[in-house]
Scaffold this active site. Structure first.
Site, PDB file in Angstrom:
ATOM      1  CB  CYS A 191      16.979  57.372  19.127  1.00 17.90           C
ATOM      2  SG  CYS A 191      17.227  58.602  20.433  1.00 17.90           S
ATOM      3  CG  HIS A 218      16.568  56.862  12.781  1.00 18.72           C
ATOM      4  ND1 HIS A 218      15.954  58.062  13.071  1.00 18.72           N
ATOM      5  CD2 HIS A 218      15.956  56.416  11.639  1.00 18.72           C
ATOM      6  CE1 HIS A 218      15.033  58.341  12.164  1.00 18.72           C
ATOM      7  NE2 HIS A 218      15.010  57.370  11.290  1.00 18.72           N
ATOM      8  CG  HIS A 249      16.759  61.271  16.882  1.00 22.51           C
ATOM      9  ND1 HIS A 249      15.909  60.324  17.388  1.00 22.51           N
ATOM     10  CD2 HIS A 249      17.115  60.837  15.645  1.00 22.51           C
ATOM     11  CE1 HIS A 249      15.733  59.363  16.484  1.00 22.51           C
ATOM     12  NE2 HIS A 249      16.471  59.646  15.423  1.00 22.51           N
TER      13      HIS A 249
END
Length: 388
Positions: free
Chosen positions: A298, A358, A346
């Protein structure tokens, strides 16, 4: 057969006794029951009341339970991935620092060699002069006219000597300092390597456990699990879009989300260039610790996207959250980074119209999703040169 034979013999006895036939029938039933009991014990079919035998198959679990456990494992793996990336960055910094120290040590050692050579030359010169101080030699000089000039030169020579000795001492002090700094860096480097190895082990353990859970499911159950995951994300997105803070965002950015081809209407700005890069990676696999060009995690995706826009940002989602300027959700614009979960484990990039891009997790690909499909911790914006 044993029971039938017993009943037959009992019946014959009853026929002969006549008056006691009722008693005979009772004895016959008892005999048959006893015989059947013996047969049951011998063949192993007797079940004792109150004793439960273990079922060899595992207890049934709902797909919702499996989904929660799988998501929890992937979340923990992602947190460990951030720790791994942070340790990798720290290790790289320590290695560079050690290289710089080594270069400084080399330069200081070369300087020390030159100073020692100069000091040696000075000592030899004094030895050849018989060890007499310069002032005394000038006093006994046969040419008094040059006395004053000699005094000045002697003074300069003494200053040079003191300066040389001071440089030697300072250079030695630097070398000692470099040695101490190098020792500290090596210790830190060993610590970062240990952190990195521990994080790697945790990632591999979590991913193995998650994969084992998913592999126990049949194909149709895996598909249902994916649908549950998608529905949970849609529910979270709907709830997020209903909040007051988001209404201005969705109206302001309506129509600016990335198209199916991955292009962004804001491609002329730094944020737009970052969005264009990130959406161009759609379909590439998530791999923990990866920063492209073929796979990403990510924060690796957001790092490379902003790098393509000409801006350097921290490596991990936690560092991006800690170090980059924060903005309100209502002021969110394409290119901003959306940080998720309480531990900032994240990160995604906002592309407009309530949408983000993402790299989700292992087993998934870079994709577009609702910006509110996961719990938002906050939003950060890399510093810009010309504005977004």
């Amino acid at each position: 057969m044993i029971a039938d034979a017993a009943m037959g013999r009992t019946g014959a006895a009853v026929g002969r006794t006549g008056p006691v036939s009722g008693f005979g029938r009772t004895r016959g039933r008892r005999t048959a029951l006893a015989t059947a009991l013996v047969c049951a014990v011998v063949t192993g079919v007797l079940v004792t009341p109150g004793v439960a035998y273990a079922d060899p198959s595992p207890p049934q679990r709902s797909l919702e339970d499996v989904h929660r456990e799988v998501e929890d494992l992937y979340r923990k793996a992602e947190s460990a991935t951030d720790a791994y990336n942070a340790a990798s960055e720290a290790q790289s910094r320590q290695e560079k620092s050690i290289v710089e120290i080594a270069r400084s040590v080399t330069a200081a050692q070369a300087r020390m060699t030159r100073l020692k050579n100069q000091a040696g030359a000075l000592a030899r010169s004094q030895y050849r002069a018989g060890g007499m101080p310069d002032g005394a030699r000038l006093f006994f000089d046969a040419a008094p006219d040059s006395f004053l000039d000699g005094v000045s030169l002697a003074h300069k020579g003494e200053q040079a000597t003191r300066g040389l000795l001071a440089q030697v001492a300072a250079t030695q002090k630097k070398l000692d300092g470099y040695a101490k700094a190098a020792d500290e860096r090596w210790k830190k480097l060993d610590g970062e390597r240990k952190k990195k190895e521990d994080a790697k082990k945790e990632i591999e353990t979590r991913l193995k456990d998650a994969k084992r859970l998913e592999e126990r499911l049949e194909e149709k159950e895996r598909e249902r699990l994916r649908r549950i995951e998608e529905e949970r994300a849609r529910e979270a997105q709907r709830a997020w879009l209903a909040t007051e803070a988001v209404k201005t965002v969705t109206l302001k950015e309506a129509g600016t989300a990335a198209s199916a081809s991955g292009a962004s209407s804001a491609s002329t700005t730094e944020g737009g260039r970052a969005v264009a890069f990130a959406t161009a990676q759609i379909g590439k696999n998530y791999v923990w610790g990866a920063m492209g060009p073929d796979t990403f995690d990510c924060s690796g995706l957001t790092l490379r996207a902003w790098e393509a826009a000409g801006r350097a940002i921290p490596r991990t989602s936690q560092e991006q959250w800690r170090l980059l300027p924060k903005v309100d959700v209502k002021d969110m614009r394409p290119g901003d980074l959306v940080i998720y979960f309480k531990d900032a484990s994240h990160v995604a990039m906002y592309v407009g119209d309530g949408t983000m891009v993402h790299a989700p997790r292992p087993g998934r690909q870079v994709t577009l999703a609702g910006a509110g499909s996961m719990p938002i911790l906050g939003v950060v914006r890399p510093p810009l040169r010309g504005g977004l």
